[in-house]
Enzyme design. Structure first.
Site, PDB file in Angstrom:
ATOM      1  N   ARG A  78      28.769  87.302   7.838  1.00 43.21           N
ATOM      2  CA  ARG A  78      27.578  86.727   8.462  1.00 43.21           C
ATOM      3  C   ARG A  78      26.329  87.274   7.773  1.00 43.21           C
ATOM      4  O   ARG A  78      26.280  88.481   7.477  1.00 43.21           O
ATOM      5  CB  ARG A  78      27.534  87.082   9.949  1.00 43.21           C
ATOM      6  N   HIS A  81      24.148  90.146  11.661  1.00 46.68           N
ATOM      7  CA  HIS A  81      25.186  90.395  12.692  1.00 46.68           C
ATOM      8  C   HIS A  81      26.590  90.416  12.085  1.00 46.68           C
ATOM      9  O   HIS A  81      27.553  89.978  12.715  1.00 46.68           O
ATOM     10  CB  HIS A  81      25.127  89.346  13.808  1.00 46.68           C
ATOM     11  N   ARG A 118      31.052  88.425  21.672  1.00 42.05           N
ATOM     12  CA  ARG A 118      31.016  89.236  20.440  1.00 42.05           C
ATOM     13  C   ARG A 118      29.714  90.040  20.444  1.00 42.05           C
ATOM     14  O   ARG A 118      28.628  89.485  20.589  1.00 42.05           O
ATOM     15  CB  ARG A 118      31.095  88.368  19.190  1.00 42.05           C
ATOM     16  N   ASN A 154      20.602  88.878  22.527  1.00 34.81           N
ATOM     17  CA  ASN A 154      20.503  90.268  22.069  1.00 34.81           C
ATOM     18  C   ASN A 154      20.362  91.201  23.264  1.00 34.81           C
ATOM     19  O   ASN A 154      20.136  90.746  24.381  1.00 34.81           O
ATOM     20  CB  ASN A 154      19.267  90.443  21.176  1.00 34.81           C
ATOM     21  N   PHE A 167      12.260  83.643   9.873  1.00 34.35           N
ATOM     22  CA  PHE A 167      13.496  84.439   9.968  1.00 34.35           C
ATOM     23  C   PHE A 167      13.955  84.910   8.582  1.00 34.35           C
ATOM     24  O   PHE A 167      14.406  86.034   8.400  1.00 34.35           O
ATOM     25  CB  PHE A 167      14.602  83.609  10.635  1.00 34.35           C
ATOM     26  N   ARG A 354      16.937  77.817  15.290  1.00 33.19           N
ATOM     27  CA  ARG A 354      18.285  78.384  15.446  1.00 33.19           C
ATOM     28  C   ARG A 354      19.311  77.272  15.615  1.00 33.19           C
ATOM     29  O   ARG A 354      20.423  77.366  15.120  1.00 33.19           O
ATOM     30  CB  ARG A 354      18.334  79.327  16.658  1.00 33.19           C
ATOM     31  N   TYR A 358      22.549  77.968  12.956  1.00 31.68           N
ATOM     32  CA  TYR A 358      23.885  78.485  13.279  1.00 31.68           C
ATOM     33  C   TYR A 358      24.972  77.528  12.816  1.00 31.68           C
ATOM     34  O   TYR A 358      25.956  77.928  12.198  1.00 31.68           O
ATOM     35  CB  TYR A 358      23.999  78.780  14.786  1.00 31.68           C
ATOM     36  N   ARG A 365      30.417  79.850   6.013  1.00 26.88           N
ATOM     37  CA  ARG A 365      31.348  80.938   6.342  1.00 26.88           C
ATOM     38  C   ARG A 365      32.771  80.426   6.499  1.00 26.88           C
ATOM     39  O   ARG A 365      33.720  81.044   6.048  1.00 26.88           O
ATOM     40  CB  ARG A 365      30.950  81.583   7.677  1.00 26.88           C
TER      41      ARG A 365
HETATM   42 FE1  HDD Z   1      20.568  84.823  15.037  1.00 23.53          FE
HETATM   43  C1  HDD Z   1      23.775  85.365  14.174  1.00 23.53           C
HETATM   44  C2  HDD Z   1      21.048  86.554  17.996  1.00 23.53           C
HETATM   45  C3  HDD Z   1      17.231  84.432  15.836  1.00 23.53           C
HETATM   46  C4  HDD Z   1      20.159  82.819  12.367  1.00 23.53           C
HETATM   47  N1  HDD Z   1      22.103  85.796  15.910  1.00 23.53           N
HETATM   48  C5  HDD Z   1      23.363  85.888  15.398  1.00 23.53           C
HETATM   49  C6  HDD Z   1      24.211  86.578  16.315  1.00 23.53           C
HETATM   50  C7  HDD Z   1      23.435  86.928  17.385  1.00 23.53           C
HETATM   51  C8  HDD Z   1      22.115  86.419  17.130  1.00 23.53           C
HETATM   52  C9  HDD Z   1      23.879  87.690  18.614  1.00 23.53           C
HETATM   53  C10 HDD Z   1      25.670  86.909  16.096  1.00 23.53           C
HETATM   54  C11 HDD Z   1      26.577  85.861  16.640  1.00 23.53           C
HETATM   55  C12 HDD Z   1      28.002  86.273  16.460  1.00 23.53           C
HETATM   56  O1  HDD Z   1      28.400  87.276  17.061  1.00 23.53           O
HETATM   57  O2  HDD Z   1      28.704  85.606  15.709  1.00 23.53           O
HETATM   58  N2  HDD Z   1      19.356  85.454  16.563  1.00 23.53           N
HETATM   59  C13 HDD Z   1      19.765  86.081  17.717  1.00 23.53           C
HETATM   60  C14 HDD Z   1      18.659  86.165  18.644  1.00 23.53           C
HETATM   61  C15 HDD Z   1      17.588  85.570  18.033  1.00 23.53           C
HETATM   62  C16 HDD Z   1      18.021  85.111  16.732  1.00 23.53           C
HETATM   63  C17 HDD Z   1      18.730  86.769  20.034  1.00 23.53           C
HETATM   64  C18 HDD Z   1      16.195  85.365  18.552  1.00 23.53           C
HETATM   65  C19 HDD Z   1      15.905  85.093  19.770  1.00 23.53           C
HETATM   66  N3  HDD Z   1      18.970  83.849  14.239  1.00 23.53           N
HETATM   67  C20 HDD Z   1      17.696  83.772  14.734  1.00 23.53           C
HETATM   68  C21 HDD Z   1      16.918  82.857  13.940  1.00 23.53           C
HETATM   69  C22 HDD Z   1      17.745  82.377  12.952  1.00 23.53           C
HETATM   70  C23 HDD Z   1      19.033  83.018  13.160  1.00 23.53           C
HETATM   71  C24 HDD Z   1      15.460  82.505  14.199  1.00 23.53           C
HETATM   72  C25 HDD Z   1      17.499  81.409  11.840  1.00 23.53           C
HETATM   73  C26 HDD Z   1      16.467  80.664  11.652  1.00 23.53           C
HETATM   74  N4  HDD Z   1      21.722  84.286  13.481  1.00 23.53           N
HETATM   75  C27 HDD Z   1      21.359  83.417  12.517  1.00 23.53           C
HETATM   76  C28 HDD Z   1      22.487  83.083  11.540  1.00 23.53           C
HETATM   77  C29 HDD Z   1      23.674  83.856  12.174  1.00 23.53           C
HETATM   78  C30 HDD Z   1      23.021  84.580  13.346  1.00 23.53           C
HETATM   79  C31 HDD Z   1      22.195  83.326  10.110  1.00 23.53           C
HETATM   80  C32 HDD Z   1      24.485  84.748  11.253  1.00 23.53           C
HETATM   81  C33 HDD Z   1      25.904  84.393  11.513  1.00 23.53           C
HETATM   82  C34 HDD Z   1      25.884  83.324  12.466  1.00 23.53           C
HETATM   83  O3  HDD Z   1      24.613  82.953  12.721  1.00 23.53           O
HETATM   84  O4  HDD Z   1      26.854  82.815  12.975  1.00 23.53           O
HETATM   85  O5  HDD Z   1      22.698  81.725  11.509  1.00 23.53           O
END
Ligand code: HDD
Length: 702
Positions: A78, A81, A118, A154, A167, A354, A358, A365
């Site tokens: 990822r 995270h 998770r 979170n 981001f 988001r 995601y 992935r």
């Molecule tokens: Fe995110 C993963 C939480 C903003 C893009 N995020 C990810 C995970 C968590 C969060 C808990 C792990 C999920 C897992 O266990 O598989 N993210 C947040 C929170 C945010 C946040 C609470 C703000 C309120 N995230 C955020 C933004 C973006 C992303 C603004 C993109 C524009 N986040 C991702 C991602 C991930 C991710 C790159 C990495 C792996 C995945 O999604 O599955 O897409």
């Protein structure tokens, strides 16, 4: 059916467990080693070659299959995270949101919904340590009968940025610096603080990551937040705004920084192991689901807990560890867009971004068919017109995967029969790159957070900021960070700058508004819980220990949901004074006090320890636990040993000869083993308090 494809547990458990069982295979006594195409393998250690010392033959399909499969074992981790731990469980609603939503999971209290969570750190790679300073992810999936509902949240209710377009900048800034890829999993570097001090939107979040929240004691002892405002939609199509909170039954507790740093090396899997062990010990972690509800008309109001109380409506319990980490933790694909009928999104630019990101990231992935992976399958019937692509796993019998078609096309379902319909929202505006007026004030909330901390929590924040900035190398970064802190609270900036003598702290530019929230402190915040249940205690049995007392304590602790781990010179059965044995799980050498919430030393009769037990590792365990503010206990002659050798001068001399229990500053002593039962009770009470902050170094000065 061939043994190699034998299914496991396909008939037990809830709907998700049964479904996972369909896809789980296991090895039994008769399972032979085969190739992927089923041929039994006669030799797997030596490759086929022309002569014992000759070249290897390309023809050896087993050798090629084995190496090739290995060559492709890794998938992209990822982007954020990457490091995480997961578990299955269930959600049960107790208070329906009648009239607010058509979602069955929020209305039907008779349902038990399978769940998966998770937890993760944000910054580090998949193999990085658990106890770094970082926000923690708590991504919850509820496998409802209407589809998967993911709350990807979170342990901190605010975020660094307000628009998803930022981001990329945020993550590029906080990840290890690109030229040397240092440091792993932490923000103590120039790029991170450069970005955070120059980007005003991160001001509030900075205070949270400098606080103890960023070094949780356990995933089981964290709050979770959906962060965004979502919508609930009822039968009339009327919407209510909602924020989601997960409140842990064990309270919200943290490690101290020195402990966290040590654990990074001593047990990098500390949080993963903690979750696993608790579930195996049937000390199932639980969270209450809370909602804050705001009427559509009040859209523009802020949602502090004081004004909009959190109402608790159900309980999440984690009770099943994964069977295969890669299959179930690495391949789980959370998406903020996974919602079910009766709910919808709001226009927040973070959430909207988001919803794109995601889904998109899962494609790189896991491939476009990630929805077919067992952990991602909904438990309700599902059928799409999607076709083909890598990792396509099922044979679909619909001959015409398009709509409409001459056969029975997959019917769409009107909203009144459970089809998803987007909330009908009137939208107007000028297309432009602008933020709404709510997005312009960044400091007040940060000040409120700092003001709401107790003195000891403020000290931790100062120390955290000093640590982070002193690891930055560029004076310009120090200066900019201090200037940002100075906007939040002048005294905070001055204290942090004590370790940065070249920095000029500007005069107080913005008086502190003095406001506080009662809900934010982990020491005395409203709603905080202190309990001994779920804690792990190291029960150190010293040579000739009192067996009856040690066994009694272990039984009493376990009855109270406390995990009691015997630590001794050797592992396996260790004999006490009467010859009976207790099973030691740890040795003095292979464990550290940091593994435990608290340590107890069980002595025996006689007074020889005071002169003979001069073992550095043990003396260090006492001092370290004491320095980490933990409850320390001792019985029999271990009391004399602790008070004479380990912590001399810290206790009144009468402690070691007292006939009754002595409790001083989080230490519980019973020199007289006859008071074992009262000792156990007093100990549990002390343990529940988590830490004894009166031992904090600053109190010497006070
Ligand atoms: Fe995110 C993963 C939480 C903003 C893009 N995020 C990810 C995970 C968590 C969060 C808990 C792990 C999920 C897992 O266990 O598989 N993210 C947040 C929170 C945010 C946040 C609470 C703000 C309120 N995230 C955020 C933004 C973006 C992303 C603004 C993109 C524009 N986040 C991702 C991602 C991930 C991710 C790159 C990495 C792996 C995945 O999604 O599955 O897409």
């Amino acid at each position: 059916m061939a043994a190699v494809t034998q299914k496991v547990n396909a008939a037990v458990g809830d709907a998700k467990e049964r479904q996972m069982g369909e896809f789980t295979v296991e090895q039994n006594d008769k399972t032979p080693l085969t190739s992927y195409f089923g041929t039994k393998i006669a030799e797997t250690d030596i490759a086929l070659r022309a002569g014992a010392r000759g070249p290897t033959a390309l023809e050896d399909f087993h050798n090629r299959e084995k190496i090739s499969h290995f060559d492709h074992e890794r998938i992209p981790e990822r982007a954020v995270h990457a490091r995480g731990a997961g578990a299955f469980g269930e959600f049960k609603l107790h208070t329906p949101l009648t009239g607010l939503t058509t979602s069955k999971i929020l209305n039907d209290t008779s349902r038990v919904t399978p769940a998966y969570v998770r937890f993760s750190t944000v910054n580090g790679s998949r193999g990085s340590a658990d106890t770094v300073r970082d926000p923690r992810g708590m991504a919850v999936r509820l496998y409802t009968e209407e589809g998967n509902w993911d709350i990807v949240g979170n342990n901190i209710p605010v975020f660094f940025i307000q628009d998803a377009i930022k981001f990329v900048d945020l993550v590029h800034a906080v990840k290890p610096e690109p030229h040397r890829e240092i440091p792993q999993a932490q923000t103590a570097h120039d790029n991170a603080w450069d970005f955070m001090s120059l980007h005003p939107q991160s001001t509030h979040m900075q205070m949270w990551i400098l606080s103890d929240r960023a070094v949780p004691r356990s995933y089981r002892m964290m709050q979770g937040f959906g962060v965004h405002t979502f919508r609930l939609v009822n039968e009339e199509g009327k919407s209510t705004f909602v924020k989601y909170h997960w409140q842990p039954h064990l309270g919200t507790h943290s490690l101290v920084w020195d402990e966290a740093l040590k654990l990074n090396g001593q047990d990098p899997d500390f949080h993963r192991r903690d979750l696993w062990d608790a579930i195996e010990a049937k000390a199932y972690p639980k969270w209450d689901l809370g909602v804050q509800l705001v009427k559509e008309e009040d859209e523009h109001k802020l949602i502090p807990e004081e004004l909009v109380p959190v109402q608790y409506i159900g309980t999440l319990t984690l009770n099943r560890n994964p069977v295969d980490y890669f299959a179930e933790v690495e391949q789980v694909a959370f998406c903020t867009q996974h919602i079910v009928p009766g709910m919808d999104f709001t226009n927040g630019p973070l959430l909207q971004g988001r919803n794109f990101s995601y889904f998109d990231t899962q494609i790189s992935r896991l491939g476009i068919n990630f929805g077919d992976i067992p952990v991602n399958r909904p438990v309700c019937p599902f059928m799409t017109n999607h076709r083909d692509g890598q990792g396509y796993m099922t044979s679909k019998k619909n001959r015409a995967p398009y709509h409409p078609n001459r056969f029975d096309a997959l019917p769409t379902v009107p909203p009144e029969h459970g089809g998803f319909a987007s909330y009908r929202e009137k939208v107007e505006g000028i297309k432009e790159r602008m933020h709404g007026p709510k997005f312009s004030e960044f400091v007040n909330q940060a000040t409120l957070f700092y003001n709401s901390m107790t003195d000891v929590e403020k000290e931790h924040m100062v120390a955290a900021a000093q640590f982070e900035l002193s690891k930055c190398e560029e004076a310009q970064v120090h200066q900019a960070a201090i200037e940002r802190y100075n906007l939040i609270d002048h005294s905070f900036a001055v204290k942090v700058a004590e370790v940065l003598p070249h920095v000029k702290v500007p005069d107080e530019v913005r008086p502190n508004h003095g406001k506080k929230s009662a809900f934010l402190s982990q020491v005395d915040g409203q709603g905080q819980k202190f309990t001994a249940a779920g804690r792990k205690v190291g029960v150190y049995v010293l040579p000739g220990y009192d067996y009856t007392l040690a066994a009694g304590i272990k039984t009493a602790f376990e009855a109270g949901g406390i995990m009691a781990k015997i630590v001794s010179a050797v592992t396996g059965p260790v004999a006490g004074s009467n010859g009976s044995t207790l099973p030691a799980e740890f040795t003095f050498e292979n464990s550290r006090s940091t593994y435990f919430d608290s340590v107890i030393f069980i002595g025996g009769p006689g007074d020889e320890y005071a002169t003979k037990l001069k073992v550095g590792r043990l003396i260090h365990a006492v001092r370290e636990a004491y320095a980490h503010f933990k409850t320390v206990g001792a019985t029999g002659n271990a009391v004399q040993w602790i008070t004479d050798i380990c912590l001399p001068g810290d206790f009144s001399p009468s402690v070691k000869t007292s006939e009754s229990i002595v409790q001083e500053n989080g230490c519980v002593f019973a020199p007289n083993p006859g008071v074992g039962v009262q000792f156990g009770e007093a100990y549990i009470e002390n343990l529940a308090k988590h830490r004894y902050w009166a031992r904090d170094v600053s109190h010497i000065a006070a």
